[in-house]
Motif scaffolding. Sequence first.
Motif, PDB file in Angstrom:
ATOM      1  N   LEU A   1       0.835  -1.205   0.000  1.00 50.24           N
ATOM      2  CA  LEU A   1       0.000   0.000   0.000  1.00 50.24           C
ATOM      3  C   LEU A   1       0.869   1.255   0.000  1.00 50.24           C
ATOM      4  CD1 LEU A   1      -2.747  -1.123   2.530  1.00 50.24           C
ATOM      5  CD2 LEU A   1      -3.120  -0.579   0.119  1.00 50.24           C
ATOM      6  N   ALA A   2       1.913   1.251   0.825  1.00 44.77           N
ATOM      7  CA  ALA A   2       2.804   2.410   0.916  1.00 44.77           C
ATOM      8  C   ALA A   2       3.536   2.654  -0.404  1.00 44.77           C
ATOM      9  CB  ALA A   2       3.809   2.217   2.049  1.00 44.77           C
ATOM     10  N   ALA A   3       3.887   1.573  -1.095  1.00 42.21           N
ATOM     11  CA  ALA A   3       4.598   1.683  -2.368  1.00 42.21           C
ATOM     12  C   ALA A   3       3.633   1.885  -3.544  1.00 42.21           C
ATOM     13  CB  ALA A   3       5.440   0.430  -2.598  1.00 42.21           C
ATOM     14  N   ARG A   4       2.354   1.924  -3.254  1.00 42.03           N
ATOM     15  CA  ARG A   4       1.300   2.094  -4.262  1.00 42.03           C
ATOM     16  C   ARG A   4       1.256   0.957  -5.279  1.00 42.03           C
ATOM     17  NH1 ARG A   4      -0.367   8.120  -4.805  1.00 42.03           N
ATOM     18  NH2 ARG A   4       0.398   8.888  -2.838  1.00 42.03           N
ATOM     19  N   ARG A   5       1.658  -0.226  -4.829  1.00 43.28           N
ATOM     20  CA  ARG A   5       1.535  -1.417  -5.674  1.00 43.28           C
ATOM     21  C   ARG A   5       0.128  -1.992  -5.541  1.00 43.28           C
ATOM     22  NH1 ARG A   5       6.750  -5.101  -4.607  1.00 43.28           N
ATOM     23  NH2 ARG A   5       5.667  -6.403  -6.141  1.00 43.28           N
ATOM     24  N   VAL A   6      -0.522  -1.662  -4.433  1.00 48.47           N
ATOM     25  CA  VAL A   6      -1.893  -2.083  -4.161  1.00 48.47           C
ATOM     26  C   VAL A   6      -2.659  -0.856  -3.699  1.00 48.47           C
ATOM     27  CG1 VAL A   6      -3.361  -3.502  -2.681  1.00 48.47           C
ATOM     28  CG2 VAL A   6      -1.209  -4.428  -3.515  1.00 48.47           C
ATOM     29  N   SER A   7      -3.871  -0.729  -4.174  1.00 53.91           N
ATOM     30  CA  SER A   7      -4.742   0.369  -3.766  1.00 53.91           C
ATOM     31  C   SER A   7      -6.043  -0.236  -3.243  1.00 53.91           C
ATOM     32  CB  SER A   7      -5.019   1.268  -4.967  1.00 53.91           C
ATOM     33  OG  SER A   7      -6.063   2.159  -4.689  1.00 53.91           O
ATOM     34  N   ILE A   8      -6.482   0.231  -2.084  1.00 52.43           N
ATOM     35  CA  ILE A   8      -7.750  -0.225  -1.529  1.00 52.43           C
ATOM     36  C   ILE A   8      -8.622   0.998  -1.280  1.00 52.43           C
ATOM     37  CG2 ILE A   8      -8.945  -1.387   0.368  1.00 52.43           C
ATOM     38  CD1 ILE A   8      -6.442  -3.060   0.800  1.00 52.43           C
ATOM     39  N   SER A   9      -9.799   0.968  -1.867  1.00 54.42           N
ATOM     40  CA  SER A   9     -10.771   2.033  -1.665  1.00 54.42           C
ATOM     41  C   SER A   9     -11.880   1.489  -0.776  1.00 54.42           C
ATOM     42  CB  SER A   9     -11.328   2.470  -3.022  1.00 54.42           C
ATOM     43  OG  SER A   9     -12.354   3.414  -2.836  1.00 54.42           O
ATOM     44  N   ALA A  10     -11.982   2.054   0.424  1.00 60.02           N
ATOM     45  CA  ALA A  10     -12.990   1.617   1.393  1.00 60.02           C
ATOM     46  C   ALA A  10     -13.091   2.682   2.482  1.00 60.02           C
ATOM     47  CB  ALA A  10     -12.607   0.278   2.008  1.00 60.02           C
ATOM     48  N   SER A  11     -14.160   2.597   3.244  1.00 61.89           N
ATOM     49  CA  SER A  11     -14.289   3.530   4.365  1.00 61.89           C
ATOM     50  C   SER A  11     -13.230   3.183   5.422  1.00 61.89           C
ATOM     51  CB  SER A  11     -15.682   3.436   4.981  1.00 61.89           C
ATOM     52  OG  SER A  11     -15.779   2.275   5.787  1.00 61.89           O
ATOM     53  N   PRO A  12     -12.836   4.156   6.246  1.00 59.52           N
ATOM     54  CA  PRO A  12     -11.847   3.877   7.298  1.00 59.52           C
ATOM     55  C   PRO A  12     -12.295   2.745   8.237  1.00 59.52           C
ATOM     56  CG  PRO A  12     -12.156   6.236   7.062  1.00 59.52           C
ATOM     57  CD  PRO A  12     -13.198   5.575   6.205  1.00 59.52           C
ATOM     58  N   PHE A  13     -13.581   2.683   8.541  1.00 60.76           N
ATOM     59  CA  PHE A  13     -14.081   1.626   9.429  1.00 60.76           C
ATOM     60  C   PHE A  13     -13.977   0.253   8.764  1.00 60.76           C
ATOM     61  CE2 PHE A  13     -16.400   5.443  10.932  1.00 60.76           C
ATOM     62  CZ  PHE A  13     -15.848   5.497  12.207  1.00 60.76           C
ATOM     63  N   ASP A  14     -14.264   0.202   7.468  1.00 64.07           N
ATOM     64  CA  ASP A  14     -14.140  -1.064   6.744  1.00 64.07           C
ATOM     65  C   ASP A  14     -12.686  -1.509   6.673  1.00 64.07           C
ATOM     66  OD1 ASP A  14     -16.863  -1.133   6.413  1.00 64.07           O
ATOM     67  OD2 ASP A  14     -16.825  -0.565   4.297  1.00 64.07           O
ATOM     68  N   LEU A  15     -11.765  -0.558   6.500  1.00 67.44           N
ATOM     69  CA  LEU A  15     -10.347  -0.901   6.478  1.00 67.44           C
ATOM     70  C   LEU A  15      -9.899  -1.516   7.795  1.00 67.44           C
ATOM     71  CD1 LEU A  15      -8.809   2.144   4.569  1.00 67.44           C
ATOM     72  CD2 LEU A  15      -8.959  -0.224   3.771  1.00 67.44           C
ATOM     73  N   LEU A  16     -10.378  -0.969   8.897  1.00 65.36           N
ATOM     74  CA  LEU A  16     -10.037  -1.539  10.213  1.00 65.36           C
ATOM     75  C   LEU A  16     -10.566  -2.953  10.358  1.00 65.36           C
ATOM     76  CD1 LEU A  16     -10.645   1.531  12.557  1.00 65.36           C
ATOM     77  CD2 LEU A  16      -8.449   0.483  11.952  1.00 65.36           C
ATOM     78  N   LYS A  17     -11.765  -3.188   9.891  1.00 62.49           N
ATOM     79  CA  LYS A  17     -12.341  -4.529   9.964  1.00 62.49           C
ATOM     80  C   LYS A  17     -11.605  -5.496   9.039  1.00 62.49           C
ATOM     81  CE  LYS A  17     -16.901  -3.053  11.426  1.00 62.49           C
ATOM     82  NZ  LYS A  17     -18.337  -3.007  11.114  1.00 62.49           N
ATOM     83  N   LEU A  18     -11.210  -5.017   7.869  1.00 62.28           N
ATOM     84  CA  LEU A  18     -10.446  -5.859   6.945  1.00 62.28           C
ATOM     85  C   LEU A  18      -9.133  -6.308   7.548  1.00 62.28           C
ATOM     86  CD1 LEU A  18     -10.864  -4.147   3.449  1.00 62.28           C
ATOM     87  CD2 LEU A  18     -11.538  -6.460   4.076  1.00 62.28           C
ATOM     88  N   ARG A  19      -8.496  -5.429   8.301  1.00 66.70           N
ATOM     89  CA  ARG A  19      -7.232  -5.784   8.961  1.00 66.70           C
ATOM     90  C   ARG A  19      -7.387  -6.992   9.854  1.00 66.70           C
ATOM     91  NH1 ARG A  19      -3.866  -1.667  12.300  1.00 66.70           N
ATOM     92  NH2 ARG A  19      -2.460  -3.392  12.540  1.00 66.70           N
ATOM     93  N   LYS A  20      -8.523  -7.088  10.525  1.00 71.14           N
ATOM     94  CA  LYS A  20      -8.766  -8.223  11.403  1.00 71.14           C
ATOM     95  C   LYS A  20      -8.903  -9.528  10.627  1.00 71.14           C
ATOM     96  CE  LYS A  20     -11.104  -5.577  14.986  1.00 71.14           C
ATOM     97  NZ  LYS A  20     -12.355  -5.362  15.710  1.00 71.14           N
ATOM     98  N   LEU A  21      -9.397  -9.437   9.401  1.00 70.11           N
ATOM     99  CA  LEU A  21      -9.588 -10.632   8.581  1.00 70.11           C
ATOM    100  C   LEU A  21      -8.290 -11.144   7.996  1.00 70.11           C
ATOM    101  CD1 LEU A  21     -12.785  -9.667   6.566  1.00 70.11           C
ATOM    102  CD2 LEU A  21     -12.617 -11.267   8.469  1.00 70.11           C
ATOM    103  N   ILE A  22      -7.434 -10.234   7.592  1.00 71.88           N
ATOM    104  CA  ILE A  22      -6.233 -10.618   6.875  1.00 71.88           C
ATOM    105  C   ILE A  22      -5.138 -10.850   7.871  1.00 71.88           C
ATOM    106  CG2 ILE A  22      -4.543  -9.883   5.183  1.00 71.88           C
ATOM    107  CD1 ILE A  22      -6.778  -8.221   3.908  1.00 71.88           C
TER     108      ILE A  22
END
Length: 118
Positions: free
Chosen positions: A97-118
Amino acid sequence: MCDEEATVASVDECRQALQELASRLEANAERNGMVNLDRTLACRLTDLGTAFHGRISGGRLIGLEDGDDPKAKIALSTTSDDLITLVQGRLDLPKALAARRVSISASPFDLLKLRKLI
Protein backbone atom coordinates in the motif's frame (compact mmCIF):
# COMPACT_ATOMS: atom_id res chain seq x y z
CA MET A 1 17.67 -2.54 -14.28
CA CYS A 2 15.47 -4.92 -12.39
CA ASP A 3 16.87 -8.39 -11.66
CA GLU A 4 13.44 -9.98 -11.71
CA GLU A 5 11.93 -10.86 -15.05
CA ALA A 6 8.58 -9.16 -15.62
CA THR A 7 5.74 -11.63 -15.85
CA VAL A 8 2.01 -11.35 -16.03
CA ALA A 9 -0.15 -13.86 -14.23
CA SER A 10 -3.12 -15.21 -16.15
CA VAL A 11 -6.76 -14.51 -15.34
CA ASP A 12 -7.12 -18.16 -14.24
CA GLU A 13 -4.12 -17.85 -11.88
CA CYS A 14 -5.67 -14.71 -10.38
CA ARG A 15 -9.05 -16.43 -10.00
CA GLN A 16 -7.31 -19.32 -8.20
CA ALA A 17 -5.42 -16.88 -5.95
CA LEU A 18 -8.70 -15.20 -4.97
CA GLN A 19 -10.20 -18.61 -4.17
CA GLU A 20 -7.16 -19.29 -1.95
CA LEU A 21 -7.72 -15.93 -0.28
CA ALA A 22 -11.38 -16.83 0.27
CA SER A 23 -10.30 -20.08 1.97
CA ARG A 24 -7.81 -18.22 4.16
CA LEU A 25 -10.41 -15.63 5.18
CA GLU A 26 -12.82 -18.41 6.10
CA ALA A 27 -10.17 -20.12 8.23
CA ASN A 28 -9.35 -16.80 9.94
CA ALA A 29 -13.06 -16.16 10.57
CA GLU A 30 -13.44 -19.59 12.17
CA ARG A 31 -10.31 -19.13 14.29
CA ASN A 32 -10.83 -15.48 15.29
CA GLY A 33 -14.60 -15.32 15.39
CA MET A 34 -16.90 -13.59 12.98
CA VAL A 35 -16.12 -10.05 11.95
CA ASN A 36 -19.16 -7.83 11.52
CA LEU A 37 -18.49 -6.86 7.92
CA ASP A 38 -20.97 -7.27 5.08
CA ARG A 39 -19.74 -5.45 1.99
CA THR A 40 -19.46 -5.92 -1.74
CA LEU A 41 -15.91 -6.31 -3.00
CA ALA A 42 -14.27 -5.71 -6.37
CA CYS A 43 -10.75 -6.79 -7.24
CA ARG A 44 -9.46 -4.96 -10.31
CA LEU A 45 -6.40 -6.22 -12.14
CA THR A 46 -4.92 -3.20 -13.83
CA ASP A 47 -2.50 -5.01 -16.16
CA LEU A 48 -5.08 -7.51 -17.43
CA GLY A 49 -7.96 -5.06 -17.75
CA THR A 50 -10.23 -7.45 -15.90
CA ALA A 51 -11.88 -7.71 -12.51
CA PHE A 52 -13.62 -10.05 -10.09
CA HIS A 53 -16.35 -9.28 -7.61
CA GLY A 54 -17.98 -10.92 -4.64
CA ARG A 55 -19.14 -10.18 -1.13
CA ILE A 56 -17.46 -10.25 2.25
CA SER A 57 -19.98 -11.51 4.75
CA GLY A 58 -19.25 -12.67 8.28
CA GLY A 59 -15.53 -12.63 7.54
CA ARG A 60 -15.93 -14.82 4.47
CA LEU A 61 -15.48 -14.03 0.79
CA ILE A 62 -18.49 -15.48 -1.02
CA GLY A 63 -20.02 -15.40 -4.47
CA LEU A 64 -16.76 -14.68 -6.27
CA GLU A 65 -17.47 -14.10 -9.96
CA ASP A 66 -15.77 -12.65 -13.02
CA GLY A 67 -16.46 -9.01 -13.83
CA ASP A 68 -16.34 -5.68 -12.06
CA ASP A 69 -18.82 -4.21 -9.61
CA PRO A 70 -18.52 -0.44 -10.00
CA LYS A 71 -20.70 0.05 -6.91
CA ALA A 72 -18.56 -2.20 -4.67
CA LYS A 73 -18.07 -0.75 -1.19
CA ILE A 74 -14.51 -2.15 -1.08
CA ALA A 75 -12.32 -2.03 -4.17
CA LEU A 76 -8.83 -3.46 -4.46
CA SER A 77 -6.71 -2.52 -7.48
CA THR A 78 -3.37 -4.11 -8.29
CA THR A 79 -1.49 -5.97 -10.97
CA SER A 80 -1.96 -9.68 -11.53
CA ASP A 81 1.54 -10.52 -10.28
CA ASP A 82 1.15 -8.40 -7.15
CA LEU A 83 -2.16 -10.12 -6.40
CA ILE A 84 -0.49 -13.53 -6.65
CA THR A 85 2.47 -12.56 -4.44
CA LEU A 86 0.15 -10.86 -1.95
CA VAL A 87 -2.03 -13.97 -1.58
CA GLN A 88 1.06 -16.19 -1.35
CA GLY A 89 2.32 -14.04 1.52
CA ARG A 90 5.44 -12.89 -0.35
CA LEU A 91 4.20 -9.28 -0.53
CA ASP A 92 3.42 -7.44 2.69
CA LEU A 93 0.11 -5.57 2.37
CA PRO A 94 1.11 -2.43 4.34
CA LYS A 95 4.35 -2.14 2.36
CA ALA A 96 2.49 -2.72 -0.92
CA LEU A 97 0.00 0.00 0.00
CA ALA A 98 2.80 2.41 0.92
CA ALA A 99 4.60 1.68 -2.37
CA ARG A 100 1.30 2.09 -4.26
CA ARG A 101 1.54 -1.42 -5.67
CA VAL A 102 -1.89 -2.08 -4.16
CA SER A 103 -4.74 0.37 -3.77
CA ILE A 104 -7.75 -0.23 -1.53
CA SER A 105 -10.77 2.03 -1.66
CA ALA A 106 -12.99 1.62 1.39
CA SER A 107 -14.29 3.53 4.36
CA PRO A 108 -11.85 3.88 7.30
CA PHE A 109 -14.08 1.63 9.43
CA ASP A 110 -14.14 -1.06 6.74
CA LEU A 111 -10.35 -0.90 6.48
CA LEU A 112 -10.04 -1.54 10.21
CA LYS A 113 -12.34 -4.53 9.96
CA LEU A 114 -10.45 -5.86 6.94
CA ARG A 115 -7.23 -5.78 8.96
CA LYS A 116 -8.77 -8.22 11.40
CA LEU A 117 -9.59 -10.63 8.58
CA ILE A 118 -6.23 -10.62 6.87
